[in-house]
Scaffold this motif. Structure first.
Motif, short mmCIF file in Angstrom:
data_model
loop_
_atom_site.label_atom_id
_atom_site.label_comp_id
_atom_site.label_asym_id
_atom_site.label_seq_id
_atom_site.Cartn_x
_atom_site.Cartn_y
_atom_site.Cartn_z
N THR A 26 -7.75 -78.18 27.09
CA THR A 26 -7.67 -78.18 25.88
C THR A 26 -6.61 -77.49 25.00
OG1 THR A 26 -9.41 -76.60 25.59
CG2 THR A 26 -10.10 -78.78 25.51
N ASN A 27 -6.38 -76.11 25.56
CA ASN A 27 -5.31 -75.31 25.24
C ASN A 27 -3.86 -75.82 25.41
OD1 ASN A 27 -7.23 -73.30 24.28
ND2 ASN A 27 -6.75 -72.01 26.34
N ARG A 28 -3.80 -76.49 26.52
CA ARG A 28 -2.31 -77.21 26.58
C ARG A 28 -2.33 -78.33 25.77
NH1 ARG A 28 0.44 -76.90 32.18
NH2 ARG A 28 -0.65 -74.99 33.05
N ALA A 29 -3.26 -79.22 25.62
CA ALA A 29 -3.19 -80.13 24.64
C ALA A 29 -2.70 -79.60 23.19
CB ALA A 29 -4.34 -81.00 24.53
N LEU A 30 -3.55 -78.52 22.85
CA LEU A 30 -3.25 -77.76 21.36
C LEU A 30 -1.94 -77.42 21.42
CD1 LEU A 30 -4.54 -77.26 18.65
CD2 LEU A 30 -4.94 -74.85 19.91
N LEU A 31 -1.43 -76.85 22.37
CA LEU A 31 0.11 -76.24 22.54
C LEU A 31 1.06 -77.49 22.26
CD1 LEU A 31 2.18 -74.13 22.89
CD2 LEU A 31 1.80 -74.34 25.25
#
Length: 179
Positions: A3-8
């Motif tokens: 989810t952090n990579r998607a948000l980034l």
């Protein structure tokens, strides 16, 4: 972690889109203003040639009101407040400027026209507004504007106001021995 990579990824896309929008905003703004006749500094002034075999419309007259506004330490005004012209007639008016400072100054004049629908019909052939002016300390100067009004000007327009705002360019720093 996913989810952090998607948000980034989403934030990077938003940042790139915002940069692209900001980059395109200035030319887009200019095109809109030009299309609507807003904030047009010189309405293609300087590209107008002297009229060749112009037809002067003697059947009507247009009053041109002249105005001058100074943004800075000088006096700036037209030598006459209004003039009556026939559409198609080449006319010269003069503006006076006096630099009241004890230093050289660089200035620019920006024209505006009223009513707005008359702007495309007001054709300047020669104007001090086409370039920056350099005025020596305490210098007084008379500056001509040579123009004609296109005979295609709508008949209901009986008065056009030509106004200039004259302002200093490049800041007002006085050089001293300490600078």
């Amino acid at each position: 972690m996913g989810t952090n990579r998607a948000l980034l990824g989403k934030l990077i896309i938003i940042a790139v889109a915002m940069f692209g929008f900001a980059y395109a905003l200035n030319p887009f703004y200019r095109q809109i203003c030009e299309a609507l006749g807003l904030n047009v500094l010189t309405q293609k002034d300087g590209t107008v040639d002297r009229p060749v075999n112009s037809q002067v419309d003697l059947s009507r007259s247009v009053t041109v009101e002249l105005d001058g506004n100074a943004q800075g330490p000088w006096r700036f005004r037209p030598t006459v407040s209004n003039i009556s012209v026939h559409p198609g007639e080449l006319t010269t008016v003069v503006y006076e400027v006096v630099n009241t400072q004890k230093r050289e100054m660089h200035a620019q004049a920006i024209p505006s026209y009223a009513p707005q629908n008359a702007t495309p019909y007001f054709k300047k052939v020669e104007c001090f507004c086409f370039q920056q002016q350099t005025l020596k300390a305490n210098e007084a100067r008379q500056m001509p504007v040579v123009f004609y009004i296109d005979p295609k000007l709508p008949k209901e327009v009986k008065t056009i106001t030509l106004s200039y705002t004259f302002f200093e360019v490049g800041g007002g720093l006085v050089k001293t021995a300490a600078n």
